[in-house]
Design a protein around this motif. Structure first.
Motif, short mmCIF file in Angstrom:
data_model
loop_
_atom_site.label_atom_id
_atom_site.label_comp_id
_atom_site.label_asym_id
_atom_site.label_seq_id
_atom_site.Cartn_x
_atom_site.Cartn_y
_atom_site.Cartn_z
N ALA A 40 48.57 40.80 39.69
CA ALA A 40 48.40 41.41 41.02
C ALA A 40 47.09 42.20 41.10
O ALA A 40 46.45 42.23 42.15
CB ALA A 40 49.59 42.30 41.34
N LEU A 41 46.71 42.85 40.01
CA LEU A 41 45.50 43.67 40.02
C LEU A 41 44.22 42.90 39.72
O LEU A 41 43.13 43.37 40.04
CB LEU A 41 45.64 44.81 39.01
N THR A 42 44.33 41.73 39.13
CA THR A 42 43.14 40.97 38.75
C THR A 42 42.21 40.66 39.92
O THR A 42 41.01 40.88 39.81
CB THR A 42 43.55 39.67 38.02
N PRO A 43 42.70 40.17 41.06
CA PRO A 43 41.77 39.90 42.17
C PRO A 43 41.08 41.17 42.67
O PRO A 43 39.89 41.15 42.99
CB PRO A 43 42.65 39.30 43.27
N VAL A 44 41.81 42.25 42.73
CA VAL A 44 41.24 43.51 43.21
C VAL A 44 40.14 43.99 42.27
O VAL A 44 39.05 44.36 42.70
CB VAL A 44 42.35 44.59 43.36
N ILE A 45 40.44 43.98 40.98
CA ILE A 45 39.46 44.44 39.99
C ILE A 45 38.25 43.51 39.97
O ILE A 45 37.10 43.98 39.91
CB ILE A 45 40.10 44.51 38.59
N SER A 46 38.48 42.20 40.05
CA SER A 46 37.35 41.26 39.97
C SER A 46 36.45 41.34 41.19
O SER A 46 35.26 41.06 41.09
CB SER A 46 37.86 39.84 39.77
N ILE A 47 36.98 41.72 42.34
CA ILE A 47 36.16 41.82 43.55
C ILE A 47 35.49 43.20 43.65
O ILE A 47 34.29 43.31 43.86
CB ILE A 47 37.00 41.54 44.81
N MET A 48 36.27 44.24 43.49
CA MET A 48 35.75 45.59 43.72
C MET A 48 34.99 46.14 42.51
O MET A 48 34.02 46.88 42.68
CB MET A 48 36.88 46.53 44.10
N TYR A 49 35.44 45.83 41.32
CA TYR A 49 34.85 46.40 40.10
C TYR A 49 34.50 45.28 39.13
O TYR A 49 34.98 45.24 38.00
CB TYR A 49 35.82 47.38 39.44
N GLU A 50 33.65 44.38 39.55
CA GLU A 50 33.32 43.20 38.77
C GLU A 50 32.74 43.56 37.39
O GLU A 50 33.02 42.90 36.40
CB GLU A 50 32.31 42.35 39.54
N ASP A 51 31.96 44.62 37.33
CA ASP A 51 31.34 45.02 36.07
C ASP A 51 32.35 45.54 35.06
O ASP A 51 32.07 45.59 33.86
CB ASP A 51 30.27 46.08 36.30
N TYR A 52 33.51 45.97 35.52
CA TYR A 52 34.51 46.56 34.63
C TYR A 52 35.66 45.61 34.32
O TYR A 52 36.67 46.03 33.76
CB TYR A 52 35.07 47.85 35.26
N MET A 53 35.50 44.34 34.64
CA MET A 53 36.58 43.38 34.43
C MET A 53 36.94 43.24 32.94
O MET A 53 38.11 43.13 32.60
CB MET A 53 36.17 42.02 35.01
N HIS A 54 35.95 43.29 32.07
CA HIS A 54 36.25 43.15 30.64
C HIS A 54 37.04 44.35 30.12
O HIS A 54 37.88 44.20 29.24
CB HIS A 54 34.97 42.93 29.83
N TYR A 55 36.81 45.53 30.69
CA TYR A 55 37.62 46.69 30.30
C TYR A 55 39.06 46.55 30.81
O TYR A 55 40.00 46.98 30.15
CB TYR A 55 37.01 47.99 30.82
N PHE A 56 39.21 45.94 31.97
CA PHE A 56 40.54 45.70 32.52
C PHE A 56 41.31 44.73 31.62
O PHE A 56 42.49 44.94 31.33
CB PHE A 56 40.42 45.15 33.94
N ILE A 57 40.63 43.68 31.16
CA ILE A 57 41.28 42.72 30.27
C ILE A 57 41.64 43.39 28.95
O ILE A 57 42.74 43.19 28.42
CB ILE A 57 40.36 41.50 30.06
N MET A 58 40.73 44.19 28.41
CA MET A 58 41.02 44.92 27.18
C MET A 58 42.22 45.85 27.37
O MET A 58 43.10 45.94 26.52
CB MET A 58 39.81 45.73 26.72
N GLY A 59 42.26 46.53 28.50
CA GLY A 59 43.38 47.42 28.80
C GLY A 59 44.69 46.67 28.90
O GLY A 59 45.73 47.14 28.43
N ALA A 60 44.65 45.48 29.50
CA ALA A 60 45.86 44.68 29.62
C ALA A 60 46.38 44.27 28.24
O ALA A 60 47.58 44.36 27.97
CB ALA A 60 45.59 43.43 30.48
N PHE A 61 45.47 43.83 27.36
CA PHE A 61 45.89 43.49 26.01
C PHE A 61 46.44 44.70 25.27
O PHE A 61 47.43 44.61 24.55
CB PHE A 61 44.73 42.89 25.21
N LEU A 62 45.82 45.85 25.46
CA LEU A 62 46.30 47.06 24.80
C LEU A 62 47.69 47.46 25.30
O LEU A 62 48.54 47.87 24.52
CB LEU A 62 45.32 48.21 24.99
N VAL A 63 47.91 47.35 26.59
CA VAL A 63 49.23 47.68 27.15
C VAL A 63 50.29 46.76 26.56
O VAL A 63 51.36 47.22 26.16
CB VAL A 63 49.21 47.60 28.69
N ILE A 64 49.99 45.47 26.49
CA ILE A 64 50.95 44.52 25.91
C ILE A 64 51.20 44.83 24.44
O ILE A 64 52.34 44.82 23.97
CB ILE A 64 50.46 43.08 26.10
#
Length: 108
Positions: A40-64
């Protein structure tokens, strides 16, 4: 896989499957909720905060990974597998951050 094998040998940790039915349900529903939030958050992050997408992916892996560690610790008491999860988390963060630095250096 080799690192997992070595860590289990060093710390004498046996691989034990989850037998607790409550733990299985918590694990399943927790993973479903985490994945749904991520998608649900991936489209929002990829559009609004494109430069921080890799941190979002890292955060998702860390949460899991933290969730897996918690479920292993809470509902699978006979196994000490959560120790390997914590060590992988400790290794994952610096490796991921160094990959980010390598990508930045290559873009120069």
């Amino acid at each position: 896989m080799l690192l997992d094998y070595l860590l289990r040998k060093i710390f004498k940790i046996k691989r034990v499957k989850m037998t607790n039915p409550i733990g299985k349900k918590v694990d399943l529903w927790g993973r479903i909720i985490i994945v749904l939030i991520f998608f649900a958050l991936t489209p929002v992050i990829s559009i609004m905060y494109e430069d921080y997408m890799h941190y979002f992916i890292m955060g998702a892996f860390l949460v899991i990974m933290f969730f897996e560690t918690f479920v292993e610790w809470k509902y699978n008491k006979e196994s000490k597998g959560y120790i390997t999860h914590l060590l992988f988390i400790g290794l994952f963060i610096p490796i991921f951050l160094n990959i980010d630095l390598i990508i930045e250096l290559l873009n120069l």
